[in-house]
Design a protein around this motif. Structure first.
Motif, PDB file in Angstrom:
ATOM      1  N   ALA A   1     171.983  14.534  37.128  1.00 46.03           N
ATOM      2  CA  ALA A   1     171.833  13.926  38.448  1.00 46.03           C
ATOM      3  C   ALA A   1     173.059  13.075  38.719  1.00 46.03           C
ATOM      4  N   THR A   2     173.461  12.990  39.988  1.00 47.93           N
ATOM      5  CA  THR A   2     174.651  12.220  40.329  1.00 47.93           C
ATOM      6  C   THR A   2     174.578  11.738  41.760  1.00 47.93           C
ATOM      7  N   GLU A   3     175.313  10.678  42.046  1.00 47.11           N
ATOM      8  CA  GLU A   3     175.390  10.145  43.415  1.00 47.11           C
ATOM      9  C   GLU A   3     176.643   9.291  43.529  1.00 47.11           C
ATOM     10  N   LEU A   4     177.322   9.387  44.667  1.00 45.29           N
ATOM     11  CA  LEU A   4     178.464   8.530  44.951  1.00 45.29           C
ATOM     12  C   LEU A   4     178.056   7.534  46.025  1.00 45.29           C
ATOM     13  N   THR A   5     178.397   6.265  45.812  1.00 47.41           N
ATOM     14  CA  THR A   5     178.022   5.200  46.736  1.00 47.41           C
ATOM     15  C   THR A   5     179.226   4.313  47.024  1.00 47.41           C
ATOM     16  N   LYS A   6     179.021   3.378  47.946  1.00 48.98           N
ATOM     17  CA  LYS A   6     180.011   2.324  48.121  1.00 48.98           C
ATOM     18  C   LYS A   6     180.130   1.542  46.815  1.00 48.98           C
ATOM     19  N   ALA A   7     181.246   0.861  46.653  1.00 49.93           N
ATOM     20  CA  ALA A   7     181.496   0.184  45.382  1.00 49.93           C
ATOM     21  C   ALA A   7     180.764  -1.133  45.250  1.00 49.93           C
ATOM     22  N   CYS A   8     180.232  -1.685  46.344  1.00 51.47           N
ATOM     23  CA  CYS A   8     179.578  -2.986  46.264  1.00 51.47           C
ATOM     24  C   CYS A   8     178.258  -2.954  47.017  1.00 51.47           C
TER      25      CYS A   8
ATOM     26  N   ALA B   1     184.164  10.967  30.690  1.00 55.92           N
ATOM     27  CA  ALA B   1     185.599  11.227  30.573  1.00 55.92           C
ATOM     28  C   ALA B   1     185.968  12.572  31.202  1.00 55.92           C
ATOM     29  N   TRP B   2     185.127  13.588  30.989  1.00 51.83           N
ATOM     30  CA  TRP B   2     185.381  14.893  31.624  1.00 51.83           C
ATOM     31  C   TRP B   2     185.336  14.764  33.145  1.00 51.83           C
ATOM     32  N   LEU B   3     184.412  13.970  33.638  1.00 54.98           N
ATOM     33  CA  LEU B   3     184.236  13.816  35.079  1.00 54.98           C
ATOM     34  C   LEU B   3     185.422  13.108  35.728  1.00 54.98           C
ATOM     35  N   THR B   4     185.951  12.093  35.053  1.00 51.12           N
ATOM     36  CA  THR B   4     186.993  11.266  35.664  1.00 51.12           C
ATOM     37  C   THR B   4     188.409  11.724  35.333  1.00 51.12           C
ATOM     38  N   ARG B   5     188.557  12.617  34.373  1.00 49.44           N
ATOM     39  CA  ARG B   5     189.904  13.034  33.976  1.00 49.44           C
ATOM     40  C   ARG B   5     190.631  13.698  35.151  1.00 49.44           C
ATOM     41  N   GLY B   6     191.706  13.084  35.577  1.00 52.07           N
ATOM     42  CA  GLY B   6     192.491  13.615  36.682  1.00 52.07           C
ATOM     43  C   GLY B   6     191.833  13.443  38.038  1.00 52.07           C
TER      44      GLY B   6
ATOM     45  N   ASN C   1     182.843  12.431  50.076  1.00 53.16           N
ATOM     46  CA  ASN C   1     183.153  12.272  48.656  1.00 53.16           C
ATOM     47  C   ASN C   1     181.936  12.520  47.773  1.00 53.16           C
ATOM     48  N   ASN C   2     180.735  12.248  48.273  1.00 58.11           N
ATOM     49  CA  ASN C   2     179.521  12.556  47.520  1.00 58.11           C
ATOM     50  C   ASN C   2     179.365  14.068  47.368  1.00 58.11           C
ATOM     51  N   ASN C   3     179.667  14.830  48.431  1.00 55.09           N
ATOM     52  CA  ASN C   3     179.637  16.295  48.336  1.00 55.09           C
ATOM     53  C   ASN C   3     180.669  16.794  47.329  1.00 55.09           C
ATOM     54  N   TRP C   4     181.861  16.205  47.376  1.00 56.50           N
ATOM     55  CA  TRP C   4     182.915  16.591  46.429  1.00 56.50           C
ATOM     56  C   TRP C   4     182.479  16.300  44.991  1.00 56.50           C
ATOM     57  N   LEU C   5     181.835  15.133  44.767  1.00 56.17           N
ATOM     58  CA  LEU C   5     181.392  14.766  43.424  1.00 56.17           C
ATOM     59  C   LEU C   5     180.372  15.769  42.895  1.00 56.17           C
ATOM     60  N   HIS C   6     179.426  16.187  43.733  1.00 57.30           N
ATOM     61  CA  HIS C   6     178.422  17.151  43.297  1.00 57.30           C
ATOM     62  C   HIS C   6     179.054  18.488  42.930  1.00 57.30           C
TER      63      HIS C   6
ATOM     64  N   ARG D   1     182.139  18.878  41.829  1.00 60.87           N
ATOM     65  CA  ARG D   1     182.883  18.675  40.578  1.00 60.87           C
ATOM     66  C   ARG D   1     181.926  18.652  39.385  1.00 60.87           C
ATOM     67  N   VAL D   2     180.787  17.975  39.541  1.00 61.03           N
ATOM     68  CA  VAL D   2     179.794  17.934  38.471  1.00 61.03           C
ATOM     69  C   VAL D   2     179.302  19.337  38.145  1.00 61.03           C
ATOM     70  N   ALA D   3     179.051  20.155  39.181  1.00 59.69           N
ATOM     71  CA  ALA D   3     178.592  21.529  38.956  1.00 59.69           C
ATOM     72  C   ALA D   3     179.620  22.327  38.162  1.00 59.69           C
ATOM     73  N   ALA D   4     180.906  22.149  38.490  1.00 62.07           N
ATOM     74  CA  ALA D   4     181.959  22.875  37.777  1.00 62.07           C
ATOM     75  C   ALA D   4     182.057  22.414  36.325  1.00 62.07           C
ATOM     76  N   ILE D   5     181.944  21.106  36.104  1.00 61.82           N
ATOM     77  CA  ILE D   5     182.015  20.578  34.735  1.00 61.82           C
ATOM     78  C   ILE D   5     180.813  21.061  33.927  1.00 61.82           C
ATOM     79  N   ASN D   6     179.626  21.079  34.546  1.00 64.34           N
ATOM     80  CA  ASN D   6     178.435  21.576  33.854  1.00 64.34           C
ATOM     81  C   ASN D   6     178.578  23.056  33.494  1.00 64.34           C
ATOM     82  N   LEU D   7     179.157  23.847  34.412  1.00 63.06           N
ATOM     83  CA  LEU D   7     179.354  25.266  34.129  1.00 63.06           C
ATOM     84  C   LEU D   7     180.309  25.448  32.952  1.00 63.06           C
ATOM     85  N   ARG D   8     181.377  24.686  32.935  1.00 61.14           N
ATOM     86  CA  ARG D   8     182.322  24.768  31.810  1.00 61.14           C
ATOM     87  C   ARG D   8     181.642  24.363  30.507  1.00 61.14           C
TER      88      ARG D   8
END
Length: 250
Positions: free
Chosen positions: A38-45, A200-205, A217-222, A224-231
């Motif tokens: 599960a993942t979610e991107l939010t504002k930083a504060c 570390a895999w998620l944030t690398r680069g 950016n939340n759509n982009w994060l999801h 990216r997570v899907a691609a990392i999970n597939l790998r």
């Protein structure tokens, strides 16, 4: 870029001296496989975007979480009273690292040295003085501190010691006691490295988000997570046979 270009990108403080700008990415990781469930991107504060607040939102959405039993692991950022309260009604074992003690005097008494009595709603200090706990969850010892032989280990305030228990102080107290269990500490230490590896895999680069605003950016994060999970699944033995995905088991 803050405010003038992207109003949803905000300032946040990792520590008092370390400031970060942008967004926060939150993840739930299955520690045996390293898969992000599960993942979610939010504002930083903001209170609604804190680690614990989002963690409490994400855990029930995790389709892989067991309905009975299981264990929830996390660092001290997740060990808030609200988070502990949300987990109290589940069957999961809580292995969240407790907040560190912050004694008023270095090396002095900590909150757990004060005994709380739920029957009388009172707090007793290490010197044996008992005071009622107010509706705002505070207990003031004040005059009792005058001439107390333990004062040097308790407070430097001229008015005497005042203790703020907090709304969920009983959950915090029980949680700190539970975390002294050797098996829970061992589980925390054993599973943390895999989770850190997934982060570390998620944030690398990808420390910089490619778009503006939370939604994009939340759509982009999801994705990216899907691609990392597939790998990760391919590494674990995922393959295709006659257009059918199969996962090797041992």
């Amino acid at each position: 870029m803050i405010s003038t270009v992207d109003p949803e990108a905000r300032h946040a403080h990792k520590t008092q001296s370390r400031r970060q700008d942008g967004f926060k990415a939150h993840v739930v990781v299955e520690p045996d496989t390293g898969l992000i469930t599960a993942t979610e991107l939010t504002k930083a504060c903001g209170p609604a975007n804190s680690d614990a607040a989002v963690g409490a939102r994400l855990l029930p959405t995790d389709p892989t979480a067991p309905t009975q039993g299981g264990q929830v692991l996390g660092d001290s950022a997740y060990a808030t009273g609200a988070m502990l309260a949300s987990l109290a009604d589940t069957t999961w074992e809580v292995a969240l690292k407790p907040w560190p003690y912050r004694p008023a005097i270095p090396g002095g008494f900590v909150i757990d040295d004060f005994s709380y009595d739920p029957a009388t709603h009172t707090l007793t200090c290490p010197a044996g003085v008992t005071r009622p706990v107010t509706a705002s969850h505070r207990a003031a010892f004040r005059q009792a501190c005058t001439g107390c032989p333990l004062r040097a280990r308790c407070t430097t305030s001229a008015k005497g010691r005042s203790v703020n228990l907090g709304e969920h102080h009983r959950l915090h107290r029980d949680h700190r006691k539970q975390f002294t269990d050797t098996m829970i500490q061992q589980s925390y230490r054993q599973n943390r490295p895999m989770v850190e590896r997934s982060i570390a895999w998620l944030t690398r680069g990808s420390r910089r988000t490619p778009f503006r605003g939370v939604t994009a950016n939340n759509n982009w994060l999801h994705h990216r997570v899907a691609a990392i999970n597939l790998r990760r699944l391919i590494t674990l033995g995922l393959s295709t046979t006659n257009n059918t995905w199969t996962l090797a088991t041992t």
